[in-house]
Motif scaffolding. Sequence first.
Motif, PDB file in Angstrom:
ATOM      1  N   ASN A 192       0.852  -1.194   0.063  1.00  0.00           N
ATOM      2  CA  ASN A 192       0.174   0.010  -0.142  1.00  0.00           C
ATOM      3  C   ASN A 192       0.861   1.208  -0.094  1.00  0.00           C
ATOM      4  O   ASN A 192       0.876   1.971   0.956  1.00  0.00           O
ATOM      5  N   LYS A 225      -8.562   3.621  -2.570  1.00  0.00           N
ATOM      6  CA  LYS A 225      -8.458   2.569  -1.887  1.00  0.00           C
ATOM      7  C   LYS A 225      -7.335   3.183  -0.545  1.00  0.00           C
ATOM      8  O   LYS A 225      -7.813   2.650   0.780  1.00  0.00           O
ATOM      9  N   ASP A 257      -6.328  -5.344  -2.635  1.00  0.00           N
ATOM     10  CA  ASP A 257      -7.587  -5.275  -1.494  1.00  0.00           C
ATOM     11  C   ASP A 257      -8.154  -6.733  -1.036  1.00  0.00           C
ATOM     12  O   ASP A 257      -8.737  -7.253  -1.870  1.00  0.00           O
ATOM     13  N   ARG A 258      -7.803  -6.906   0.236  1.00  0.00           N
ATOM     14  CA  ARG A 258      -8.722  -7.895   0.767  1.00  0.00           C
ATOM     15  C   ARG A 258      -8.145  -7.915   2.503  1.00  0.00           C
ATOM     16  O   ARG A 258      -6.914  -7.709   2.703  1.00  0.00           O
ATOM     17  N   ILE A 259      -9.090  -7.856   3.036  1.00  0.00           N
ATOM     18  CA  ILE A 259      -8.894  -7.904   4.481  1.00  0.00           C
ATOM     19  C   ILE A 259      -8.345  -9.172   5.244  1.00  0.00           C
ATOM     20  O   ILE A 259      -9.212 -10.177   5.183  1.00  0.00           O
ATOM     21  N   ASN A 267      -7.802   2.279   3.501  1.00  0.00           N
ATOM     22  CA  ASN A 267      -6.789   2.381   4.687  1.00  0.00           C
ATOM     23  C   ASN A 267      -6.776   3.492   5.386  1.00  0.00           C
ATOM     24  O   ASN A 267      -6.526   3.570   6.705  1.00  0.00           O
ATOM     25  N   GLN A 322      -2.851  -4.113  15.156  1.00  0.00           N
ATOM     26  CA  GLN A 322      -1.859  -4.499  14.005  1.00  0.00           C
ATOM     27  C   GLN A 322      -2.026  -3.570  13.038  1.00  0.00           C
ATOM     28  O   GLN A 322      -1.132  -3.235  12.442  1.00  0.00           O
TER      29      GLN A 322
HETATM   30  C1  CS2 Z   1      -4.543  -2.094   6.858  1.00  0.00           C
HETATM   31  C2  CS2 Z   1      -4.365  -2.932   5.540  1.00  0.00           C
HETATM   32  O1  CS2 Z   1      -2.888  -2.897   8.408  1.00  0.00           O
HETATM   33  C3  CS2 Z   1      -3.211  -2.067   7.791  1.00  0.00           C
HETATM   34  O2  CS2 Z   1      -2.760  -0.939   7.848  1.00  0.00           O
HETATM   35  O3  CS2 Z   1      -5.133  -1.011   6.645  1.00  0.00           O
HETATM   36  O4  CS2 Z   1      -3.515  -4.073   5.844  1.00  0.00           O
HETATM   37  C4  CS2 Z   1      -5.559  -3.417   5.080  1.00  0.00           C
HETATM   38  O5  CS2 Z   1      -6.219  -4.388   5.810  1.00  0.00           O
HETATM   39  C5  CS2 Z   1      -5.722  -3.817   3.611  1.00  0.00           C
HETATM   40  O6  CS2 Z   1      -4.839  -3.092   2.793  1.00  0.00           O
HETATM   41  C6  CS2 Z   1      -6.833  -4.252   3.091  1.00  0.00           C
HETATM   42  O7  CS2 Z   1      -6.672  -4.341   1.653  1.00  0.00           O
END
Ligand code: CS2
Length: 492
Positions: free
Chosen positions: A189, A292, A228-230, A297, A370
Amino acid sequence: MLPLLSQSTLERLPPGIARPGYDRRRVSIGIVHVGLGAFHRAHQAIYTDDRLAAGETGWGICGLSLRSPAMRQALAPQDCLYTVLERGPEGDRARVVGAVKEALAVPETPNLAMARLADPRTRIISLTVTEKAYCGDGATGTLDEAHPDIVQDLRREAWPRSVPGLLTEALRRRRDAGAPPCTVLVCDNLASNGATVARIVGRYAALSDPSLAAYVADTIAFPCTMVDRIVPATRDEDRAAVEALGYRDAWPVVAEPFTQWVIEDRFAAGRPHWEAAGALLVADVHPFELMKLRALNGAHSALAYLGAPARIATVADAMAEPLLPKFLRSLWDEDLLPTLPPVPGIAVADYTTVLEGRFRNPAIRHLLQQIAMDGSQKLPPRLLTPALENLRQGQLPRRIALVIAAWMRFLLGRDEDCQPYAIQDPLSERLVRIAREHGPDAASLSQALFGVREIFDPELATHPEFRDCVRQALHSLLTRGTRETLASHAPR
Ligand code: CS2
């Protein structure tokens, strides 16, 4: 004792569990993936698994872990098979994924890992290594030349430790061996992730060997992506959930049902037809990526920094609070969505409605602590750049200011019941020292933190109204706590 997942036990798995419907022996490695964590296994590997099943057998994955052998140790006895537990509000769906052919830990077998990266049959090197691993300067997106790993790697006395060092060494070997061009596919990201990493690696290459920098610029493709995926970290309960299905898996992955992958269609040596597996291949990822990074985020970071000090554990718990979803709605509507360009095929207002539903998914335990990690890397693309864009438009982004204040308060390392928690961040030493020196004094703490140049662009850090807004919000968080502060920020 339940059977351990492996090629030989695959046929005996209970019905109802999806499994690779193809002969894995016929699959050859075409992708080397750096960062074999939960996210890759629940995201890119699934799209690739679908394409392997459709007969594109030249795109198997060799996964590399950069530091720890734990993933290799878990996956090797399972022939690199693993389970993805897709968790929706209605229950779990299990799928065994076969796309990973080989798992290596770089510190255990550095020569083999490098051989895979440099192999002429490797046409894509993909990465999910977290933002900080690229050793970029958060505020400028260029190589942090003072980073201790970079300084050490540039001496070329030992095996490269940093991602720019490892990639550059692999590309050097490919050039020297006359290997065909390849694509570096960044799936983290970062803002303009491919272009940013191209710049970082290009600079690293120029510092180590100028002719290599020209080779990298001319031959290697660095497409941008939006992933993107949680995918929360795997817990023992998730292993137990697999056992309840009738077999053991040392490291399953849990993921929400939603998944999205937008990829700039610019590859140097081919790619799987990921579009047939649901990915979107486009000429320009930028609008998708901004949407996104900011809407999803940015909202995640807001929940993390507001929620963690208030002793809220997960994203779903935060969404069950009365005021946090309201706050997100105004953060989106007032400060974030107005900064987004039109996104082809997507109405951003609908996108945030879908996001709310995803965040509320009670089956996903995504810990705020996290998400709170590495704020120095995450805040600039998610919230600070949009804050600056608001200010340039003459708008004061009050909600973003509250989140920045919440991050400053979070750095004090104690929640509202005085319980300590750790600050995990590449700049943690400095940030924690500042927090300790200035303590819960809104004016001096915010002033000191605005001085961290790697995080705050000077234009933002010196903007009087923005600074004032952050200071006031911080004062409120420190004296009245999160919930009361949110109540006073709630739209009337
Ligand atoms: C979250 C991302 O940990 C984080 O900072 O914002 O890991 C988020 O879950 C993913 O980008 C979702 O696609």
